[in-house]
Design a protein around this motif. Sequence first.
Motif, PDB file in Angstrom:
ATOM      1  N   UNK A 166      59.200  16.529  56.040  1.00 10.24           N
ATOM      2  CA  UNK A 166      60.597  16.113  56.176  1.00 10.24           C
ATOM      3  C   UNK A 166      60.734  14.598  56.033  1.00 10.24           C
ATOM      4  N   UNK A 167      59.746  13.853  56.625  1.00 13.40           N
ATOM      5  CA  UNK A 167      59.803  12.395  56.524  1.00 13.40           C
ATOM      6  C   UNK A 167      59.541  11.908  55.112  1.00 13.40           C
ATOM      7  N   UNK A 168      58.681  12.636  54.350  1.00 11.51           N
ATOM      8  CA  UNK A 168      58.226  12.119  53.059  1.00 11.51           C
ATOM      9  C   UNK A 168      59.146  12.523  51.916  1.00 11.51           C
ATOM     10  N   UNK A 169      59.545  13.808  51.868  1.00 16.85           N
ATOM     11  CA  UNK A 169      60.301  14.299  50.718  1.00 16.85           C
ATOM     12  C   UNK A 169      61.755  13.860  50.840  1.00 16.85           C
ATOM     13  N   UNK A 170      62.290  13.139  49.830  1.00 16.20           N
ATOM     14  CA  UNK A 170      63.638  12.585  49.951  1.00 16.20           C
ATOM     15  C   UNK A 170      64.737  13.629  49.760  1.00 16.20           C
ATOM     16  N   UNK A 171      64.459  14.690  48.966  1.00  6.76           N
ATOM     17  CA  UNK A 171      65.498  15.672  48.650  1.00  6.76           C
ATOM     18  C   UNK A 171      65.414  16.838  49.643  1.00  6.76           C
ATOM     19  N   UNK A 172      66.434  17.067  50.479  1.00 13.43           N
ATOM     20  CA  UNK A 172      66.340  18.119  51.491  1.00 13.43           C
ATOM     21  C   UNK A 172      66.234  19.527  50.915  1.00 13.43           C
ATOM     22  N   UNK A 223      64.132  20.514  48.707  1.00 17.36           N
ATOM     23  CA  UNK A 223      62.756  20.856  48.375  1.00 17.36           C
ATOM     24  C   UNK A 223      61.805  20.755  49.556  1.00 17.36           C
ATOM     25  N   UNK A 224      62.349  20.490  50.758  1.00 15.83           N
ATOM     26  CA  UNK A 224      61.474  20.295  51.914  1.00 15.83           C
ATOM     27  C   UNK A 224      60.705  21.578  52.221  1.00 15.83           C
ATOM     28  N   UNK A 239      50.090  19.469  40.435  1.00 19.68           N
ATOM     29  CA  UNK A 239      50.612  18.688  39.302  1.00 19.68           C
ATOM     30  C   UNK A 239      51.779  19.422  38.642  1.00 19.68           C
ATOM     31  N   UNK A 240      51.583  20.725  38.344  1.00 21.05           N
ATOM     32  CA  UNK A 240      52.633  21.504  37.676  1.00 21.05           C
ATOM     33  C   UNK A 240      53.843  21.657  38.595  1.00 21.05           C
ATOM     34  N   UNK A 241      53.596  21.938  39.874  1.00 21.06           N
ATOM     35  CA  UNK A 241      54.702  22.128  40.821  1.00 21.06           C
ATOM     36  C   UNK A 241      55.517  20.858  40.953  1.00 21.06           C
ATOM     37  N   UNK A 242      54.825  19.679  41.009  1.00 19.82           N
ATOM     38  CA  UNK A 242      55.563  18.429  41.179  1.00 19.82           C
ATOM     39  C   UNK A 242      56.487  18.184  39.989  1.00 19.82           C
ATOM     40  N   UNK A 243      55.999  18.486  38.762  1.00 24.25           N
ATOM     41  CA  UNK A 243      56.857  18.255  37.599  1.00 24.25           C
ATOM     42  C   UNK A 243      57.957  19.296  37.489  1.00 24.25           C
ATOM     43  N   UNK A 244      57.665  20.543  37.918  1.00 21.77           N
ATOM     44  CA  UNK A 244      58.716  21.563  37.899  1.00 21.77           C
ATOM     45  C   UNK A 244      59.833  21.182  38.868  1.00 21.77           C
ATOM     46  N   UNK A 245      59.460  20.699  40.048  1.00 23.52           N
ATOM     47  CA  UNK A 245      60.468  20.258  41.019  1.00 23.52           C
ATOM     48  C   UNK A 245      61.260  19.079  40.473  1.00 23.52           C
ATOM     49  N   UNK A 299      61.907  18.370  37.299  1.00 20.36           N
ATOM     50  CA  UNK A 299      62.866  18.847  36.297  1.00 20.36           C
ATOM     51  C   UNK A 299      64.048  19.510  36.979  1.00 20.36           C
ATOM     52  N   UNK A 300      63.764  20.302  38.035  1.00 23.21           N
ATOM     53  CA  UNK A 300      64.818  21.013  38.733  1.00 23.21           C
ATOM     54  C   UNK A 300      65.749  20.035  39.464  1.00 23.21           C
ATOM     55  N   UNK A 301      65.170  18.960  40.024  1.00 27.87           N
ATOM     56  CA  UNK A 301      65.974  18.050  40.842  1.00 27.87           C
ATOM     57  C   UNK A 301      66.777  17.084  39.984  1.00 27.87           C
ATOM     58  N   UNK A 302      66.137  16.519  38.915  1.00 35.21           N
ATOM     59  CA  UNK A 302      66.785  15.443  38.182  1.00 35.21           C
ATOM     60  C   UNK A 302      67.372  15.891  36.858  1.00 35.21           C
ATOM     61  N   UNK A 303      67.022  17.102  36.419  1.00 36.17           N
ATOM     62  CA  UNK A 303      67.458  17.514  35.101  1.00 36.17           C
ATOM     63  C   UNK A 303      66.426  17.127  34.062  1.00 36.17           C
ATOM     64  N   UNK A 304      66.380  17.868  32.939  1.00 30.66           N
ATOM     65  CA  UNK A 304      65.305  17.680  31.962  1.00 30.66           C
ATOM     66  C   UNK A 304      65.366  16.300  31.314  1.00 30.66           C
ATOM     67  N   UNK A 305      66.608  15.831  31.012  1.00 31.73           N
ATOM     68  CA  UNK A 305      66.734  14.576  30.276  1.00 31.73           C
ATOM     69  C   UNK A 305      66.265  13.384  31.117  1.00 31.73           C
TER      70      UNK A 305
END
Lengths: 273, 84
Positions: A98-104, A106-107, A171-177, A179-185
């Motif tokens: 909770x302290x580390x991840x900024x987007x609630x 994906x916590x 590695x894959x999960x971090x990039x999938x998250x 893309x999901x959080x910020x959008x592909x572009x």
Amino acid sequence: MNKRDKIFLSIIFAVYFIAWFISLKHIPPMDEAFSTLGHRWVVNIGGFAFNPATLINAVIVFLIVVWIALSVREMKLVPDRKQSIIEWLFDTFYEMVEDTVPDPRFVRSTFVVAMTIFMFVWVSNMLGSFPGIVFTGWENGKLTEIGIFTDTWQVPTADLNTNLTYALLVFVISHAFAIKAKGFKTWLKGWFEPNPIMMPMNLIGELAKPISHSLRLFGNIAGGAILTYIFSYMVKYFLLPIFLWGFFGLFVGTIQALVFSILAIAYISAQLT
Amino acid sequence: MDKMDLAQAIYLAGKAIGAGLAMGIGAIGPGVGEGNIGAHAMDAMARQPEMMGAITTRMLLADAVAESTGIYSLLIAFLIIFAL
């Protein structure tokens, strides 16, 4: 320590001493003892090389984790000892995520990934802190010898394949998250920051993450096992292995499991900012 | 040890020297880093003794990350000795 404990410990020490004295005659010379070091049992099935010792021990680790999960499935209002330990562990981890991840959003999923990895790696490292079944292979991967209590368990985390799988998963999960959080572009634009010339540097920096992530755990656990074997041979297996297993197995194993899962959280949260 | 020819002797000497150098030089960085971490943790503990528990756990975590380059060189040394 009461009288019963003292008698029990003296009996264990006497058995240990007698076993050491008997085994002193059967210890091979140095070049023979170290010639099989690092050789694993490998089986080829359809062009793929498998490491059966890792598979067998991974199943054992899975069974232990499932047993822990089943034994605390029914949560009681007044927790017993096991439930309170599990609750404390999960609570500590959840607060850290909770302290580390900024987007609630994906916590919870980050917590699930990190906690699963921590449970597997920690149980596996704990298994590597005492002697067990050892499969010794030779250069062509043929199984030459199965030893019981001759060396530490060949745990899954002492094999680079397991660690690299988990590191690539993170590695894959971090990039999938991302893309999901910020959008592909926006994610794609993140590779070309601060300017397009830095793209190769960003690529190498990202690819170095899973490599250093997996090699750190592998080096600590596998190197600890090999060092324990060499040092134990030098004192002919007398008393020192217990301290080495305590240090490399329990202490370093716990810290490395913690570091592995904390780095997983850090890598995921770094992609989300 | 039975008699070996020159090529074998050079091969063995190179292996030994390489493994020793890999471990010795590779241990400098983690040594300096862990010393720094320990020194600053001691400073922090002396300034705020009530934070001792939290500082100790974070110090151990930082140690584990700092020693990773030393662990890589240990792996390389093992590879040189046992796998080459």
